[in-house]
Structure formats: C-alpha cells, structure tokens
Design a protein around this motif. Structure first.
Motif, mmCIF file in Angstrom:
data_model
loop_
_atom_site.group_PDB
_atom_site.id
_atom_site.type_symbol
_atom_site.label_atom_id
_atom_site.label_comp_id
_atom_site.label_asym_id
_atom_site.label_seq_id
_atom_site.Cartn_x
_atom_site.Cartn_y
_atom_site.Cartn_z
ATOM 1 N N ALA A 23 -47.474 5.245 36.172
ATOM 2 C CA ALA A 23 -48.629 5.488 37.039
ATOM 3 C C ALA A 23 -48.196 6.075 38.374
ATOM 4 N N ARG A 24 -47.104 5.559 38.939
ATOM 5 C CA ARG A 24 -46.612 6.098 40.212
ATOM 6 C C ARG A 24 -46.131 7.532 40.049
ATOM 7 N N ALA A 25 -45.508 7.831 38.926
ATOM 8 C CA ALA A 25 -45.056 9.201 38.690
ATOM 9 C C ALA A 25 -46.242 10.154 38.643
ATOM 10 N N ARG A 26 -47.239 9.799 37.880
ATOM 11 C CA ARG A 26 -48.404 10.682 37.746
ATOM 12 C C ARG A 26 -49.139 10.841 39.070
ATOM 13 N N GLU A 27 -49.230 9.753 39.837
ATOM 14 C CA GLU A 27 -49.875 9.822 41.145
ATOM 15 C C GLU A 27 -49.112 10.755 42.080
ATOM 16 N N ALA A 28 -47.795 10.795 41.909
ATOM 17 C CA ALA A 28 -46.950 11.681 42.730
ATOM 18 C C ALA A 28 -46.928 13.114 42.201
ATOM 19 N N GLY A 29 -47.633 13.383 41.091
ATOM 20 C CA GLY A 29 -47.675 14.724 40.526
ATOM 21 C C GLY A 29 -46.505 15.036 39.618
ATOM 22 N N VAL A 30 -45.792 14.012 39.147
ATOM 23 C CA VAL A 30 -44.649 14.213 38.248
ATOM 24 C C VAL A 30 -45.116 13.973 36.814
ATOM 25 N N SER A 31 -45.243 15.038 36.074
ATOM 26 C CA SER A 31 -45.693 14.988 34.684
ATOM 27 C C SER A 31 -45.592 16.400 34.136
ATOM 28 N N PRO A 32 -45.007 16.548 32.927
ATOM 29 C CA PRO A 32 -44.456 15.569 32.007
ATOM 30 C C PRO A 32 -43.116 14.992 32.474
ATOM 31 N N MET A 33 -42.613 14.055 31.634
ATOM 32 C CA MET A 33 -41.305 13.444 31.805
ATOM 33 C C MET A 33 -40.558 13.531 30.484
ATOM 34 N N LEU A 34 -39.266 13.806 30.558
ATOM 35 C CA LEU A 34 -38.414 13.865 29.373
ATOM 36 C C LEU A 34 -37.485 12.656 29.392
ATOM 37 N N THR A 35 -37.702 11.719 28.472
ATOM 38 C CA THR A 35 -36.872 10.521 28.392
ATOM 39 C C THR A 35 -35.750 10.751 27.390
ATOM 40 N N ILE A 36 -34.554 10.359 27.758
ATOM 41 C CA ILE A 36 -33.333 10.811 27.099
ATOM 42 C C ILE A 36 -32.714 9.732 26.223
ATOM 43 N N SER A 37 -32.304 10.147 25.033
ATOM 44 C CA SER A 37 -31.600 9.272 24.100
ATOM 45 C C SER A 37 -30.112 9.228 24.444
ATOM 46 N N THR A 38 -29.534 8.024 24.378
ATOM 47 C CA THR A 38 -28.097 7.863 24.588
ATOM 48 C C THR A 38 -27.400 7.203 23.404
ATOM 49 N N LYS A 39 -28.184 6.591 22.493
ATOM 50 C CA LYS A 39 -27.625 5.907 21.321
ATOM 51 C C LYS A 39 -28.581 6.120 20.151
ATOM 52 N N LEU A 40 -28.066 6.559 19.023
ATOM 53 C CA LEU A 40 -28.932 6.707 17.859
ATOM 54 C C LEU A 40 -29.469 5.364 17.401
ATOM 55 N N ARG A 41 -28.701 4.307 17.579
ATOM 56 C CA ARG A 41 -29.154 2.988 17.125
ATOM 57 C C ARG A 41 -30.342 2.475 17.943
ATOM 58 N N GLU A 42 -30.602 3.085 19.096
ATOM 59 C CA GLU A 42 -31.754 2.711 19.914
ATOM 60 C C GLU A 42 -32.768 3.849 20.029
ATOM 61 N N PHE A 43 -32.611 4.861 19.191
ATOM 62 C CA PHE A 43 -33.497 6.020 19.281
ATOM 63 C C PHE A 43 -34.947 5.652 19.001
ATOM 64 N N ASP A 44 -35.189 4.697 18.120
ATOM 65 C CA ASP A 44 -36.570 4.313 17.809
ATOM 66 C C ASP A 44 -37.329 3.874 19.061
ATOM 67 N N VAL A 45 -36.635 3.195 19.971
ATOM 68 C CA VAL A 45 -37.277 2.746 21.215
ATOM 69 C C VAL A 45 -37.635 3.949 22.078
ATOM 70 N N VAL A 46 -36.702 4.881 22.210
ATOM 71 C CA VAL A 46 -36.943 6.091 22.998
ATOM 72 C C VAL A 46 -38.110 6.877 22.414
ATOM 73 N N ARG A 47 -38.099 7.054 21.114
ATOM 74 C CA ARG A 47 -39.171 7.804 20.459
ATOM 75 C C ARG A 47 -40.527 7.120 20.617
ATOM 76 N N SER A 48 -40.551 5.801 20.530
ATOM 77 C CA SER A 48 -41.831 5.098 20.650
ATOM 78 C C SER A 48 -42.426 5.262 22.042
ATOM 79 N N ILE A 49 -41.568 5.307 23.066
ATOM 80 C CA ILE A 49 -42.069 5.550 24.423
ATOM 81 C C ILE A 49 -42.673 6.950 24.510
ATOM 82 N N ALA A 50 -42.011 7.928 23.920
ATOM 83 C CA ALA A 50 -42.544 9.293 23.918
ATOM 84 C C ALA A 50 -43.872 9.369 23.172
ATOM 85 N N GLU A 51 -43.984 8.596 22.109
ATOM 86 C CA GLU A 51 -45.215 8.604 21.318
ATOM 87 C C GLU A 51 -46.377 7.927 22.039
#
Length: 258
Positions: A23-51
């Motif tokens: 919410a603070r990002a959008r209020e500041a005019g920051v959108s979109p955002m690219l969230t970055i994967s660092t581990k394939l074993r945790e990629f599902d979490v990263v993808r779910s946030i993007a979804e």
C-alpha cells in the motif's frame, strides 16, 4: 510512475506487514514491482506473491549464494517455470566472490545454466556480481558468442570497466540505494556516464535502504529516493527519470503487461 525493478517481497512478507508495504509503495507511485527469486525450493512463495496482485511480477532463479545448495539447477527446469505468465525474468544469478557461500566453479556452472534459459526464453537475465567482475565479463562475452540474450546488472556497484562491458553487450544497468551513500562517490561517477535509456531503478529491499532511510528496512516505496539521486546525476527532472526508467523496464521486460 516508478517501477521497482528488483525487490524481495517474500523476505518482506516474513515481517507480517506485506499488505502495508504494498500500500505504501502504490501510494508513493511505485508500481509495478518485480519480486526476485533466489532459491528454486522457495519459488512457489515468490510466484504466489506475484499471483496475488496485477502489479506484481516475479523472476525465477538461484542466487549465487545458493548455488551449492541447488547445484543441479538445469536450464530446462528454469525454462519450464518461466512459462508462467507472471515470470518475466531469469535470476537473480551470477557470481559472488566476496562472501563465496558457494564454490566458484559451482557458481559459474549455475550461472551458465541461467544464461541458457535466458537465451532460450528471451527473458532478461538478472545478474548479481560482486568482487567477480573479470569472470562475470568473461562468461557473459563467451555466452553471447553462442547467441545473444537480454539482461541487466542489478544493484550495480561496479567499475567503469563493468559498466562499459555490460553496455557493449546490450545490457541495462539497475541502480539501487547504494548510489545515495556518502561513500559511493566512485559509483556516482560511473552511473553519470550510463545513458539514461539504459538505466533502471530498484530497491533490492529489504536491503540497502537509500538516504534518508539509511539503516532502516528498505521497501519499494523508497525507490523514489534512488530515482531522485539518478535525476541529479543525469541532470534530469524527477518526472523525466520516472518516464525513462519506466520505458526502459517495458522494453527490457517486454513480457510484463504494463
């Protein structure tokens, strides 16, 4: 509009206030955002946030720190995961000889697998490099000889040599809050030489909060502070930097629907 081209929303989510961060990002005019994967074993979490939201995208990849724990990362698996509509980049990947949490030869092999995936998919390679400029340049040049691929150096903190080599390969340079630090005069000198049409801005949050938030947890809303320093270095207005870096992001991350 500003785009945070590199953040770790999964790390921020661990503090339990991701909705407020967004919410603070959008209020500041920051959108979109690219969230970055660092581990394939945790990629599902990263993808779910993007979804979870239309203005969040993600990458798929293995950070060089994690290369030893995921040494069998294959281009084919990266390519398969990158087929998801919210995945718009490959990485972050690269070489880190400062901490050397993974052996150099393993880092290099995993780096090359990511390059193959970027070449095959046409998605940008998101490169992390620290204290490894010579090998980074060598590998990128060798791999470009096998066929071109798009990419960027994220959280750029390197030398003029690295910047010139990246630009010669057609890559972009992404600027983080480091550019605002008092000790970063050499970096500011390099960034001043990079054409505006090849620059992106990022937070790398929750790390590297820019001045005047130095020492605090970083978050996407603070992209504006980094953009303001870029504007100063390039002799541009804030609106011009927002416009050009957004256009650059659209051009590089063409899969994103923005």
């Amino acid at each position: 509009m500003l785009i945070d081209s590199h953040c770790h929303l999964d790390y921020l989510a661990r503090d339990g206030d991701l909705d407020e961060v967004l919410a603070r990002a959008r209020e500041a005019g920051v959108s979109p955002m690219l969230t970055i994967s660092t581990k394939l074993r945790e990629f599902d979490v990263v993808r779910s946030i993007a979804e979870s939201a239309g203005d969040i995208y993600c990458s798929v990849g293995v950070h060089p720190h994690e290369a030893e724990s995921e040494p069998d990362t294959a281009a084919a698996e990266l390519i398969r995961l990158a087929a998801h509509p919210k995945v718009i980049g490959i990485g972050e990947t690269g070489l880190d000889y400062f901490y050397e949490h993974s052996p150099r030869d393993v880092q290099q092999a995993v780096f090359r697998a990511h390059i193959s995936a970027a070449r095959e998919t046409g998605l940008p390679l998101i490169i992390h490099t620290r204290d490894a400029e010579a090998d980074t340049i060598r590998i990128l040049e060798e791999e470009t000889g096998k066929g071109p691929f798009p990419g960027l150096i994220h959280c750029f903190s390197g030398t003029q040599r690295l910047a010139d080599a990246a630009l010669a390969l057609g890559f972009y340079i992404s600027v983080s809050g480091i550019v605002t630090f008092k000790t970063a005069e050499d970096l500011r000198t390099v960034i001043a030489t990079v054409p505006a049409e090849r620059l992106l801005v990022e937070t790398d949050s929750p790390y590297l909060a820019p001045v005047p938030r130095r020492g605090k947890r970083n978050e996407p809303a603070y992209t504006a502070h980094t953009a303001a320093k870029v504007a100063e270095l390039k002799g541009l207005g804030a609106a011009e930097v927002a416009s050009v870096t957004t256009d650059n992001f659209r051009r590089l991350f063409a899969k994103a629907e923005i």
